[in-house]
Design a protein around this motif. Sequence first.
Motif, PDB file in Angstrom:
ATOM      1  N   GLU A 113       0.760  -1.049   0.090  1.00  0.00           N
ATOM      2  CA  GLU A 113       0.215  -0.031   0.072  1.00  0.00           C
ATOM      3  C   GLU A 113       0.817   1.357   0.063  1.00  0.00           C
ATOM      4  O   GLU A 113       1.913   1.362   0.527  1.00  0.00           O
ATOM      5  CB  GLU A 113      -1.040   0.077   1.467  1.00  0.00           C
ATOM      6  CG  GLU A 113      -1.574  -1.254   1.409  1.00  0.00           C
ATOM      7  CD  GLU A 113      -2.516  -1.614   0.405  1.00  0.00           C
ATOM      8  OE1 GLU A 113      -3.191  -0.506  -0.166  1.00  0.00           O
ATOM      9  OE2 GLU A 113      -2.944  -2.876   0.292  1.00  0.00           O
ATOM     10  N   THR A 172      -1.464   5.454   3.131  1.00  0.00           N
ATOM     11  CA  THR A 172      -2.656   4.852   3.397  1.00  0.00           C
ATOM     12  C   THR A 172      -2.700   4.034   4.667  1.00  0.00           C
ATOM     13  O   THR A 172      -3.783   3.954   5.501  1.00  0.00           O
ATOM     14  CB  THR A 172      -2.956   3.469   2.130  1.00  0.00           C
ATOM     15  OG1 THR A 172      -2.943   4.104   0.914  1.00  0.00           O
ATOM     16  CG2 THR A 172      -3.939   2.693   2.496  1.00  0.00           C
ATOM     17  N   ASN A 213      -7.012  10.682   2.504  1.00  0.00           N
ATOM     18  CA  ASN A 213      -5.699  10.201   2.399  1.00  0.00           C
ATOM     19  C   ASN A 213      -4.781  11.134   1.857  1.00  0.00           C
ATOM     20  O   ASN A 213      -5.167  11.913   0.773  1.00  0.00           O
ATOM     21  CB  ASN A 213      -5.764   8.885   1.377  1.00  0.00           C
ATOM     22  CG  ASN A 213      -4.502   8.135   1.481  1.00  0.00           C
ATOM     23  OD1 ASN A 213      -3.377   8.410   1.681  1.00  0.00           O
ATOM     24  ND2 ASN A 213      -4.610   6.767   1.472  1.00  0.00           N
TER      25      ASN A 213
END
Length: 574
Positions: A172, A176, A299
Motif C-alpha cells: 500500500e 494509506t 488520504n
Amino acid sequence: MYVYEWDSSTGGYILTPMPLAFSKEPRPVYYKELDILGFDKYWDYDKNDSFPYMWAEANNYYYRGRLVAKTKGGSLYTPPELVLIEDPEPEGYPLRFVDIPAMVDKNRQLMDQLVQETIKKIYNTFVEYKDKVDVFYVAFSGGKDSVVTLDLVQRALPHNEFKVLFGDTGMEFPDTYETVDEIESFCSENNIEFLVSKSQFEPEYTWSQFGPPATVHRWCCSVHKTSPQIILLRNVLKKVNFTGMAFIGVRASESLSRNEYDYVSLGEKHKGQYSCNPILEWNSSELYSYIYMRNLYLNKAYKKGNRRAGCLVCPRAAERNEYMARVCYPNEFDSLMNNIREVYAHNFQSEKKLDEFIRNGGWKARKNGRDLPFELNYKEKSDARSFYIIIDNPKTDWRQWIKTIGVIKNDRSPYIIDFRGDEYKFEVKENDKHIELKYDISLAKKAPLFTKLLKNVFRKTACCIGCKECEADCHNGMLHMKNGNVIVDDGCMHCSQCHKVDKGCLVYKSLEMPKGGTRMGKTQSLNCFSHHAPKMEWMEQYFAFKNEFKEKNTLGSQMFNFFKRFLRDADLLK
C-alpha cells in the motif's frame, strides 16, 4: 450523477440537478502537487494543505473557473511537461485557497438529497438481504471512495450490524496506513468492528515465486487481498460456507468496465458472496463535496497529487501516476521496482537497455513465463499412444489434490479413479524428486473435463506454494494449507471450485511457457514494447515518409519511442 459548473466566486464548483453523461472526474489540487510538478517556479502560494488551491480534470488545471495550465506526458523517471496558459492571479499575486465552506454551502441542498437517497438505498438493501447473508462488511481500501462508502454505511445501519475489513497487501501507499489508523480509531470510538486481513507471505516472496504482477497476470489481487479476506471472515464467523455482502466503493465513472457493474451482484469475486456498490452512480465532484461536507479524513496521497491510492506499484497504473508515486515515496517504490529489475536483468546486455525496458513499462505486458529466470518444473509431452506429465521436485502431494476431482479405488499404479460416476485409469511412476504421469491419449477426447482437471491436479502438485487461493475458493471448507502442506478432507464434494483458476494454479499460469517453449534472446521479447504493439499504420507511415518519418509521423511520444525500438530490433533502423 450530476453536472457541475466551475464557480469563480468560491474557486470550487456548483452541482446542478441535471444528469451527467460523462464525468471528467475533477479532483482538488493542493500545494504539494504544485510543488512536485514545478509550479512553484512560476506561481506564489503558501505551503499549507488546509485547503486546495485549484482543481484538475485529468491533466488540465482550473483556477477559479479558468484553465490556467496543463501537463503533458510524464513517465516513471520523467516529470510531466508544464504548459502554462494564463496567470492564475494578476501581477503575480499569491494564489487563493478554494473557499471550501462556501462551496459546500452552495451544494448542500442537492447533496443532502443525494445522500438521503443513497442512505435509504443502503438500508433497504440491508433489510432485503439480512436473512440471506451471514455478515455485512465495508471493504475498506484507505482510498477516498471507501472512506465515503464507510461513512454512508455507518449512517445507514446499526453499528453492530456490519464490520469494516481492510485488506493489507503489504504494497500500500505509506499514507494509506496512516489513513487506516485514523479509520480504525474512528471505528473503535463508534463501536464498529475493524478487521485487517493479510497474506501469510510478504510481497518480496510472492514476487519471487510468481514473477512480478502484469496486466494479464494480476495474481497479486487474489493472493494478497481477496483470499486473505475470505479466510479471515471464515475464522471470525466460525463458518466456512458463510455468505457475505461487501459494501464496495466502486463508481461507474472511474472506468468503462466499472460502468457495467450492477448495484448488487452475486459471485463476482467468490461464489456465494454478494457485492453492493452504494456510490456506483456518484462522480468525483459529489464524492469530494461529501468529503468536505462531512469533514472526512482524506488520504494524504491525494494531497500529493496521486490520483489513486491502491498498491504502490501496479501494472495497471498510468505512467504519470508512476512518476508521482515514486517522487512521493521513493524508498518504498524503488524497493518494489528493484524486484522487477532483478527478475528481468538477465534479458538485457546493458543497464541502459534494462532502464529503457523498466521506464517503458515492458514488464506490465508479460503474458507468460518466457522472459522470467524461473524454470518451470512441470512438462507435458505425448506420443501416438500416450500423454505424459513430468514433474521434477514437486512442491505438494498429488494424492491430496486428486481428492478434489474424484475417489481413487486402489492404492498402486495403474490407478483407477471414480470421476462423477465413471471410472478412468492412469499410471504414476514416482520417487521423492520425480513424478511421471501417463494416460491413454484417447482419453482426452473421451473425457475432456476429466483430463483437464487431472492436468490441474498435477500442475498444483508441481507449483503450489500455499498461496491459499484454492482454500478460499473451497466454500465447503474441505481444503486446508498448513505448514506448507495441502490437506484435502475425505468429505470433499468434488465441486471443482478449487480448479476455477485458469490452468488450475496461479503460479503455473504465471510461469507457463508459450507454445514452442523457447525463451527469447536478450532484448527481443515483444514485452519490451509494453502495451504499444507495433501497428500496421505505423509501418505504412514509416515507409511512406521515409527520412521525414520523425517530423511527419502522427504517433504519440511513447508510441514513437517504442516503434523506434522495434525498428532497431528488426534491423530497419540503425
